[in-house]
Design an enzyme around this catalytic site. Structure first.
Site, PDB file in Angstrom:
ATOM      1  N   ARG A   1     -11.616   6.343  10.048  1.00 40.62           N
ATOM      2  CA  ARG A   1     -11.109   4.985  10.132  1.00 40.62           C
ATOM      3  C   ARG A   1     -12.160   3.960   9.708  1.00 40.62           C
ATOM      4  NH1 ARG A   1      -6.588   1.977   9.721  1.00 40.62           N
ATOM      5  NH2 ARG A   1      -6.509   0.258  11.212  1.00 40.62           N
TER       6      ARG A   1
ATOM      7  N   SER B   1       0.842  -1.197   0.000  1.00 46.38           N
ATOM      8  CA  SER B   1       0.000   0.000   0.000  1.00 46.38           C
ATOM      9  C   SER B   1       0.883   1.255   0.000  1.00 46.38           C
ATOM     10  CB  SER B   1      -0.953  -0.055   1.193  1.00 46.38           C
ATOM     11  OG  SER B   1      -2.000   0.858   1.048  1.00 46.38           O
TER      12      SER B   1
ATOM     13  N   HIS C   1      -7.913  -5.427   0.007  1.00 45.05           N
ATOM     14  CA  HIS C   1      -6.642  -4.726   0.197  1.00 45.05           C
ATOM     15  C   HIS C   1      -5.874  -5.271   1.399  1.00 45.05           C
ATOM     16  CE1 HIS C   1      -3.891  -1.439  -0.482  1.00 45.05           C
ATOM     17  NE2 HIS C   1      -4.058  -0.967   0.727  1.00 45.05           N
ATOM     18  N   ASP C   2      -6.584  -5.630   2.437  1.00 41.99           N
ATOM     19  CA  ASP C   2      -5.954  -6.172   3.647  1.00 41.99           C
ATOM     20  C   ASP C   2      -5.115  -7.415   3.382  1.00 41.99           C
ATOM     21  OD1 ASP C   2      -6.561  -4.414   5.626  1.00 41.99           O
ATOM     22  OD2 ASP C   2      -8.072  -5.658   6.605  1.00 41.99           O
TER      23      ASP C   2
ATOM     24  N   ASP D   1      -8.741  -6.867  -4.310  1.00 40.11           N
ATOM     25  CA  ASP D   1      -8.394  -5.550  -3.764  1.00 40.11           C
ATOM     26  C   ASP D   1      -9.055  -4.477  -4.625  1.00 40.11           C
ATOM     27  OD1 ASP D   1      -7.216  -3.193  -2.872  1.00 40.11           O
ATOM     28  OD2 ASP D   1      -5.157  -3.937  -3.007  1.00 40.11           O
TER      29      ASP D   1
END
Lengths: 381, 381
Positions: free
Chosen positions: A229, A159, A355-356, A322
């Protein structure tokens, strides 16, 4: 899980801090400002070998820190990339010397907008200068010099971390032998910027933000920061991962219809928003996310000249689910590298977790990294 | 564009309001509460024919209103589905009688949480009862009775509007001949709920929300409501549409790096967040979005029995770039209908504009709707 039970973990670690720039000899920022002092928090795992040929630099993502592996006293979880680092793991600490530092502009030991300005003896707040990806790299380079490493075997990041590696490889390819860019982007899309813009608005419009002077006033924009967040977490998981993890289940035995936290996914986001407040600073969120918005290294003339003239090998990895930095982002990087005849290995990995995924222990992903690191060690820096 | 220049528009229109339920004869809500009075704001276009066989009901989406077509004095834009309604348009007002009402729980003329409670003579606030999709339908049905329409030729809606049509067709198929469900869902995913949950949190955590009593206190949760709207807009457009509309361009001739509004996409979102405050109420946002979260009509036993026993024809449309309610959502509806042997026409339409496509003038989309409406008129209700 205690440190003692951590198995092949690197075990107990601690964060060190070093002053790399002073007020007298400040960091010259890409934007023209001078910044000093600059302190940097970092951790290392493993041992630098005699010819300093086994060093790996990890660049962390937006909300990461220097604590990539092992345990601090009192930790409920190990460092953020612990599954990758330790004896027998892909970054085997019996063979590699791994460095991870908190980013410039961060809030976990490295100088950032929450640090005290030597001019005012108060936190910088919004007087902290705007940063650029190149500034992160400049500080990483100063840390390397401090550690006596002249050339990295591997630079690695996911990232925003991958964006730093890209910037670093483009402007200082002499610093590394292998650049490893995971789930990253060379240029955010309008949709990417949109998510970040709304997150920042949630922070700056929080009445407790006070134009960034909240620390001096003893407040904190908790509401805005937790909203930011929560929103970001939506983009970190794929739709499939959300469905698999939460579906439409209630966190209670029976749904309690109302406006409170009912669905399990609401409970998850609520928790993520709350725990983030304990470890992250709203101004760092603004500064670091804005660096990503403006990042566009290939727009510079001759952006690839130095890298193309170097022997650096690059690897670009993406994950098929992602949607924050999709495979299209990685392919844009790959095409640019290929067009400049830079050796590049590309792999789109299967993972349902969005994405994680770059932080998770995925067998094919880890095998790919392991082979890449092992080969790097054979070839040398 | 003035009303006079509107060409084949329906021209000047006005919203009417009717009291459909009183305190003495209240609306019995699905959740068990009684609600009265209930006033409903609505508009009609065209003329109901002698045998009341040409009526079309439009159900609006989350933030829509009764003003679907034509112009009000002072309008800068016509009604929200003006491109569909008017002489020569797919809903030709020389042939169809079109009805559109503001939803129960809304804030543009129909009773909602911002209305005055007869018990307290103050706005309901959070004392307004929780709503269900069935409650929207109950109010639509009462309006139909008031207008002397016993059976609709067509019920039509996009997004939350399509969800109302689905609910209506399942529970009262006798009310309509053709159910038209566009860009809708029979069941939100965890990701869908996540977006709504964060939007609601932005509203309820705004210090000006005051547990929903902001109206009585003379405040308004502007910050939270605009954040909610900005976030929602990200989901209304496809990534491709964002790229096409804004790319990475600055709204200024040169980028002015900083934390203000710089990229064009930031300016767009900022504007969307601001103008929304002039026309929408935060409590309505909470109540209406929550109805969507809980909507899951196929989970009921025999959910399809009434519809399957009726002659209702259904059409389900989706757009290939819609990632809020993707084609997968529409296909879930289609499969349920097919399994119950309900006649269903399904089409996935190409459009780069994401969820918003259902409101746009797309030639294939409009041709599909036109053919469907024309055929409905031939067949009759």
């Amino acid at each position: 899980m205690s440190a003692a039970a951590a198995g092949d973990s690197v075990g107990l670690t601690q964060t060190q801090t070093v002053r790399l720039f002073t007020s007298g000899q400040p960091l010259r920022l890409e934007g023209g400002d001078a910044l000093g002092p600059v302190d940097v928090a970092y951790e290392t795992y493993g041992t630098l070998n005699a010819d300093a040929s086994n060093a790996v630099y990890l660049c962390h993502a937006l909300t990461g820190d220097a604590h990539a592996a092992g345990w601090h006293a009192g930790d409920r979880r190990p460092g953020w990339w612990d599954n990758l680092i330790g004896p027998g793991r892909p970054l085997d600490t019996n063979r590699f010397f791994v460095i991870c530092s908190n980013l410039l502009g961060g809030c976990q030991g490295t100088t950032g907008p929450g640090s005290v300005s030597p001019l005012t003896n108060a936190p910088y707040g919004m007087d902290f200068p705007l940063l650029d990806m190149a500034d992160f790299v400049a500080v990483h380079r100063a840390l390397l010099a401090h550690l006596g490493v002249t050339r990295l075997l591997v630079a690695l990041g996911g990232s925003l971390g991958g964006m730093q590696v890209l910037q670093w490889a483009l402007t200082h390819p002499e610093d590394m032998a292998h650049a490893t860019i995971v789930a990253a982007s060379s240029r955010l899309t309008a949709q990417n910027i949109a998510f970040s813009a709304v997150a920042r608005r949630a922070i700056t419009d929080d009445p407790d933000f006070h134009d960034g002077e909240y620390a001096a006033l003893g407040t904190n924009p908790d509401t805005g920061l937790s909203i930011a967040r929560m929103m970001a977490h939506i983009t970190y998981l794929s739709e499939e991962a959300f469905t698999e993890k939460f579906g439409r289940s209630s966190q209670f035995e029976e749904s309690r219809r109302g406006f409170g936290v009912d669905f399990a996914v609401e409970s998850y986001l609520d928790h993520q928003g709350q725990v983030f407040l304990e470890r992250f600073d709203a101004l760092s969120y603004l500064y670091l996310s804005r660096v990503m918005d403006y990042f566009d290294p290939f727009s510079r003339p001759d952006a690839l000249a130095a890298l193309a003239a170097s022997p650096v090998r690059t690897m670009v990895l993406s994950f098929d689910s992602d949607w924050r930095f999709s495979t299209a982002h990685s392919l844009r990087i790959v095409r640019r590298l290929e067009n400049a005849r830079v050796p590049v290995t590309f792999r789109e990995l299967k993972s349902p977790y969005g994405h994680d995924s770059f932080l998770l222990e995925n067998p094919v992903y880890h095998a790919t990294l392991r082979a890449w690191f092992d080969r790097a060690l054979e070839v040398g820096p």
